[in-house]
Design a protein around this motif. Structure first.
Motif, PDB file in Angstrom:
ATOM      1  N   THR A   5      18.276 -44.242  -9.504  1.00  0.00           N
ATOM      2  CA  THR A   5      18.025 -42.798  -9.764  1.00  0.00           C
ATOM      3  C   THR A   5      18.602 -42.306 -10.919  1.00  0.00           C
ATOM      4  N   THR A   6      18.073 -41.333 -11.367  1.00  0.00           N
ATOM      5  CA  THR A   6      18.594 -40.442 -12.596  1.00  0.00           C
ATOM      6  C   THR A   6      18.303 -38.993 -12.685  1.00  0.00           C
ATOM      7  N   HIS A   7      19.126 -38.402 -13.314  1.00  0.00           N
ATOM      8  CA  HIS A   7      18.812 -36.731 -13.843  1.00  0.00           C
ATOM      9  C   HIS A   7      19.151 -36.411 -15.024  1.00  0.00           C
ATOM     10  N   VAL A   8      18.739 -35.268 -15.570  1.00  0.00           N
ATOM     11  CA  VAL A   8      18.893 -34.962 -17.018  1.00  0.00           C
ATOM     12  C   VAL A   8      19.659 -33.511 -16.876  1.00  0.00           C
ATOM     13  N   LEU A   9      20.604 -33.217 -17.605  1.00  0.00           N
ATOM     14  CA  LEU A   9      21.002 -31.882 -17.655  1.00  0.00           C
ATOM     15  C   LEU A   9      21.000 -31.596 -19.337  1.00  0.00           C
ATOM     16  N   ASP A  10      20.779 -30.247 -19.423  1.00  0.00           N
ATOM     17  CA  ASP A  10      20.738 -29.732 -20.694  1.00  0.00           C
ATOM     18  C   ASP A  10      21.855 -29.147 -21.141  1.00  0.00           C
ATOM     19  N   ALA A  11      22.842 -29.707 -21.822  1.00  0.00           N
ATOM     20  CA  ALA A  11      24.032 -29.032 -22.058  1.00  0.00           C
ATOM     21  C   ALA A  11      24.093 -27.917 -23.272  1.00  0.00           C
ATOM     22  N   ALA A  12      22.738 -27.858 -23.985  1.00  0.00           N
ATOM     23  CA  ALA A  12      22.808 -26.901 -24.886  1.00  0.00           C
ATOM     24  C   ALA A  12      22.211 -25.693 -24.440  1.00  0.00           C
ATOM     25  N   HIS A  13      21.572 -25.657 -23.435  1.00  0.00           N
ATOM     26  CA  HIS A  13      21.102 -24.673 -22.681  1.00  0.00           C
ATOM     27  C   HIS A  13      21.833 -24.139 -21.210  1.00  0.00           C
TER      28      HIS A  13
END
Length: 117
Positions: A5-13
């Motif tokens: 599995t994976t997930h993505v977090l947008d640190a810029a926003h």
């Protein structure tokens, strides 16, 4: 039963990375075989594991996260070529019974990953 599995977090926003195209490849003697293509949901996650069941086996894999397309769609002005366009993570699965979680934390100029749980 093992799964990937994976997930993505947008640190810029400061939010989940939703709508990011992800491709999963199995690396066979430096040849890439695409085994999955998905898009992250509103929570920055995939709706199902990228690999599980018969397809889940030990080996070397690559995840390609299309971060540049994501930031362009958000209206972020990126230089051309973008510093980070496609983030490629190469990793190994050695324990077929284990859950491998490969999260990605991104911004237009940096990324971080780790083996999660």
């Amino acid at each position: 039963m093992g799964r990937l599995t994976t997930h993505v977090l947008d640190a810029a926003h400061g939010c989940p990375g939703s709508g990011i195209r992800i491709e999963l490849y199995r690396v066979e003697a430096e040849r890439l075989e695409r085994v999955a293509q998905v898009e992250t949901n509103h929570d920055g996650r995939c709706d199902a594991p990228l690999l599980q069941g018969e397809d889940y086996r030990s080996g070397v894999y690559q995840l390609h996260f299309h971060a540049g397309d994501y930031y362009r769609a958000r209206g972020v002005a990126l230089p051309e070529p973008a510093f980070l366009d496609v983030v490629v993570l190469r990793f190994g699965i050695s324990a077929e019974q284990d859950h491998y979680h490969v999260p990605l934390l991104i911004s237009p100029y940096s990324y971080s990953t780790y083996r999660g749980s």
